[in-house]
Motif scaffolding. Structure first.
Motif, PDB file in Angstrom:
ATOM      1  N   PRO A 122      -2.919   6.620  14.455  1.00  0.00           N
ATOM      2  CA  PRO A 122      -1.748   6.349  13.480  1.00  0.00           C
ATOM      3  C   PRO A 122      -2.461   4.213  13.024  1.00  0.00           C
ATOM      4  CG  PRO A 122       0.135   6.248  15.136  1.00  0.00           C
ATOM      5  CD  PRO A 122      -1.436   6.893  15.495  1.00  0.00           C
ATOM      6  N   LEU A 123      -3.120   4.145  14.508  1.00  0.00           N
ATOM      7  CA  LEU A 123      -4.014   2.861  14.352  1.00  0.00           C
ATOM      8  C   LEU A 123      -5.257   2.669  14.069  1.00  0.00           C
ATOM      9  CD1 LEU A 123      -3.022   1.494  18.322  1.00  0.00           C
ATOM     10  CD2 LEU A 123      -1.694   0.755  16.108  1.00  0.00           C
ATOM     11  N   LEU A 124      -6.174   3.853  14.303  1.00  0.00           N
ATOM     12  CA  LEU A 124      -6.738   3.886  13.465  1.00  0.00           C
ATOM     13  C   LEU A 124      -6.521   4.301  11.607  1.00  0.00           C
ATOM     14  CD1 LEU A 124      -8.533   6.263  15.332  1.00  0.00           C
ATOM     15  CD2 LEU A 124      -9.699   4.195  15.257  1.00  0.00           C
ATOM     16  N   THR A 125      -5.697   4.943  11.553  1.00  0.00           N
ATOM     17  CA  THR A 125      -4.530   4.505  10.000  1.00  0.00           C
ATOM     18  C   THR A 125      -4.651   3.325   9.086  1.00  0.00           C
ATOM     19  OG1 THR A 125      -4.265   6.944  10.456  1.00  0.00           O
ATOM     20  CG2 THR A 125      -3.533   5.593   8.563  1.00  0.00           C
ATOM     21  N   LYS A 126      -4.597   2.183  10.444  1.00  0.00           N
ATOM     22  CA  LYS A 126      -4.085   0.628   9.930  1.00  0.00           C
ATOM     23  C   LYS A 126      -5.823   0.391   9.872  1.00  0.00           C
ATOM     24  CE  LYS A 126       0.220  -0.058  11.744  1.00  0.00           C
ATOM     25  NZ  LYS A 126       0.882   0.331  10.331  1.00  0.00           N
ATOM     26  N   LEU A 127      -6.596   0.897  10.481  1.00  0.00           N
ATOM     27  CA  LEU A 127      -8.108   0.049  10.904  1.00  0.00           C
ATOM     28  C   LEU A 127      -8.780   1.015   9.556  1.00  0.00           C
ATOM     29  CD1 LEU A 127      -8.695   0.269  14.590  1.00  0.00           C
ATOM     30  CD2 LEU A 127      -8.550  -1.702  13.195  1.00  0.00           C
ATOM     31  N   ASN A 128      -8.480   1.965   8.891  1.00  0.00           N
ATOM     32  CA  ASN A 128      -9.088   2.223   8.039  1.00  0.00           C
ATOM     33  C   ASN A 128      -8.462   1.469   6.795  1.00  0.00           C
ATOM     34  OD1 ASN A 128     -10.791   4.381   6.841  1.00  0.00           O
ATOM     35  ND2 ASN A 128      -9.294   4.874   5.498  1.00  0.00           N
ATOM     36  N   ASP A 129      -7.717   1.272   6.215  1.00  0.00           N
ATOM     37  CA  ASP A 129      -7.212   0.464   5.033  1.00  0.00           C
ATOM     38  C   ASP A 129      -7.603  -1.146   5.653  1.00  0.00           C
ATOM     39  OD1 ASP A 129      -5.740   2.293   4.239  1.00  0.00           O
ATOM     40  OD2 ASP A 129      -3.381   1.943   5.366  1.00  0.00           O
ATOM     41  N   LEU A 130      -8.083  -1.624   6.826  1.00  0.00           N
ATOM     42  CA  LEU A 130      -8.317  -2.526   7.007  1.00  0.00           C
ATOM     43  C   LEU A 130     -10.009  -2.910   6.669  1.00  0.00           C
ATOM     44  CD1 LEU A 130      -6.594  -3.780  10.458  1.00  0.00           C
ATOM     45  CD2 LEU A 130      -6.301  -4.702   7.505  1.00  0.00           C
ATOM     46  N   VAL A 131     -10.559  -1.669   6.511  1.00  0.00           N
ATOM     47  CA  VAL A 131     -12.412  -2.185   5.715  1.00  0.00           C
ATOM     48  C   VAL A 131     -12.433  -2.599   4.611  1.00  0.00           C
ATOM     49  CG1 VAL A 131     -14.384  -0.641   5.504  1.00  0.00           C
ATOM     50  CG2 VAL A 131     -12.694   0.194   7.398  1.00  0.00           C
ATOM     51  N   ALA A 132     -12.738  -3.438   4.538  1.00  0.00           N
ATOM     52  CA  ALA A 132     -12.789  -5.033   3.647  1.00  0.00           C
ATOM     53  C   ALA A 132     -14.222  -4.336   2.789  1.00  0.00           C
ATOM     54  CB  ALA A 132     -12.852  -6.088   3.428  1.00  0.00           C
ATOM     55  N   GLY A 133     -15.157  -4.066   2.833  1.00  0.00           N
ATOM     56  CA  GLY A 133     -16.697  -4.651   2.489  1.00  0.00           C
ATOM     57  C   GLY A 133     -16.595  -2.466   1.729  1.00  0.00           C
ATOM     58  N   PRO A 134     -17.932  -2.363   1.521  1.00  0.00           N
ATOM     59  CA  PRO A 134     -18.468  -1.207   1.081  1.00  0.00           C
ATOM     60  C   PRO A 134     -18.647  -0.173   1.958  1.00  0.00           C
ATOM     61  CG  PRO A 134     -20.133  -2.770   0.329  1.00  0.00           C
ATOM     62  CD  PRO A 134     -19.040  -3.486   0.874  1.00  0.00           C
ATOM     63  N   ASP A 135     -19.140  -0.589   3.265  1.00  0.00           N
ATOM     64  CA  ASP A 135     -19.338   0.756   4.801  1.00  0.00           C
ATOM     65  C   ASP A 135     -19.536  -0.981   5.605  1.00  0.00           C
ATOM     66  OD1 ASP A 135     -21.450  -1.484   4.175  1.00  0.00           O
ATOM     67  OD2 ASP A 135     -22.882   0.566   3.765  1.00  0.00           O
ATOM     68  N   THR A 136     -18.207  -2.137   5.834  1.00  0.00           N
ATOM     69  CA  THR A 136     -18.356  -2.862   6.647  1.00  0.00           C
ATOM     70  C   THR A 136     -16.888  -3.612   6.865  1.00  0.00           C
ATOM     71  OG1 THR A 136     -19.261  -4.642   5.034  1.00  0.00           O
ATOM     72  CG2 THR A 136     -20.748  -3.568   6.955  1.00  0.00           C
ATOM     73  N   PHE A 137     -16.493  -3.808   7.808  1.00  0.00           N
ATOM     74  CA  PHE A 137     -14.853  -4.488   7.448  1.00  0.00           C
ATOM     75  C   PHE A 137     -14.589  -5.978   7.064  1.00  0.00           C
ATOM     76  CE2 PHE A 137     -14.781  -2.098  11.577  1.00  0.00           C
ATOM     77  CZ  PHE A 137     -13.196  -1.311  11.364  1.00  0.00           C
ATOM     78  N   LEU A 138     -15.878  -6.420   7.281  1.00  0.00           N
ATOM     79  CA  LEU A 138     -16.307  -7.685   5.808  1.00  0.00           C
ATOM     80  C   LEU A 138     -17.008  -7.274   4.604  1.00  0.00           C
ATOM     81  CD1 LEU A 138     -16.632 -10.857   8.488  1.00  0.00           C
ATOM     82  CD2 LEU A 138     -14.027  -9.666   7.264  1.00  0.00           C
ATOM     83  N   GLU A 139     -16.609  -7.904   3.325  1.00  0.00           N
ATOM     84  CA  GLU A 139     -17.400  -7.522   2.400  1.00  0.00           C
ATOM     85  C   GLU A 139     -19.100  -8.453   2.901  1.00  0.00           C
ATOM     86  OE1 GLU A 139     -15.831  -8.745  -1.227  1.00  0.00           O
ATOM     87  OE2 GLU A 139     -13.841  -7.987  -0.852  1.00  0.00           O
ATOM     88  N   SER A 140     -18.871  -9.634   3.343  1.00  0.00           N
ATOM     89  CA  SER A 140     -20.138 -10.297   3.327  1.00  0.00           C
ATOM     90  C   SER A 140     -21.345  -9.559   4.191  1.00  0.00           C
ATOM     91  CB  SER A 140     -20.002 -11.325   3.975  1.00  0.00           C
ATOM     92  OG  SER A 140     -19.399 -10.996   5.290  1.00  0.00           O
ATOM     93  N   GLY A 141     -20.996  -8.072   5.050  1.00  0.00           N
ATOM     94  CA  GLY A 141     -21.832  -7.374   5.783  1.00  0.00           C
ATOM     95  C   GLY A 141     -21.301  -7.250   7.402  1.00  0.00           C
TER      96      GLY A 141
END
Length: 204
Positions: A129-148
């Motif tokens: 369930p923690l990984l599911t939450k982390l999955n929702d925290l991915v803000a960029g197309p392939d990184t956690f931040l949109e900036s890279g």
């Protein structure tokens, strides 16, 4: 004198730091010591008595793996640009390293096969369930931040490349669509691939 990272001849708590240095293209001394060398003298050089140890160019020494990783991530532009970005990245890293990876630490050192299987199963159930939450925290197309890319992406890669396979966890990054994209982004980075190809073989 370049940076020196002192740790044991394993991946362990130093591998995320090595990924950061590899991604940054930084030249450093990867000093690997035996347990006997650690006990007989190296340990006394650690400010906190813990490994890994980072020795700066000026000779200053620092320890504690997450503190070192956070420092290097900031130094090499892998921590996020704004203060809020840095907080976001720290939040993700803490989930990956404290809330998830630490679930599997006891299993890593358990010698009884049956007990180890039970510990891994329990850790997987707690971590999914923690990984599911982390999955929702991915803000960029392939990184956690949109900036890279940040060290949060490297921490995710570290978890699924080094720790989970070692304990034969059933959790697969491919089961989380956004996390899978983050993983592949790091895996496809030439500097990371080069480090994995050249790093010393170790049991964990």
């Amino acid at each position: 004198m370049p940076l020196t990272l002192t740790y044991f001849p394993v991946k362990g708590r130093a591998e995320l730091i090595r990924y950061i240095l590899a991604y940054a293209g930084e030249n450093y001394i990867d000093q690997r010591v035996t347990r006997d060398e650690w006990i007989s003298g190296v340990k006394s050089t650690s400010p906190t008595g813990a490994a890994p140890i980072l020795t700066l160019e000026n000779g200053q020494k620092f320890s504690q793996s997450r503190a070192i990783a956070r420092y290097l991530a900031g130094k090499f532009g892998l921590a996020g640009k704004s203060e809020e970005d840095k907080l976001y990245v720290d939040m993700v890293v803490d989930m990956l390293t404290l809330d998830i990876a630490d679930n599997f630490t006891c299993a890593l050192y358990e010698k009884d096969t049956e007990k180890k299987t039970e510990l891994v199963k329990a850790a997987c159930e707690k971590s999914e369930p923690l990984l599911t939450k982390l999955n929702d925290l991915v803000a960029g197309p392939d990184t956690f931040l949109e900036s890279g890319v940040t060290w949060a992406d490297l921490a995710l890669f570290n978890l699924f490349t080094d720790l989970l396979p070692q304990v034969q966890a059933t959790l697969k990054v491919a089961d989380f669509d956004k996390l899978n994209k983050v993983y592949n982004c790091v895996a496809n980075e030439p500097k990371i691939a080069a480090w994995i190809a050249e790093r010393p073989v170790s049991s964990f």
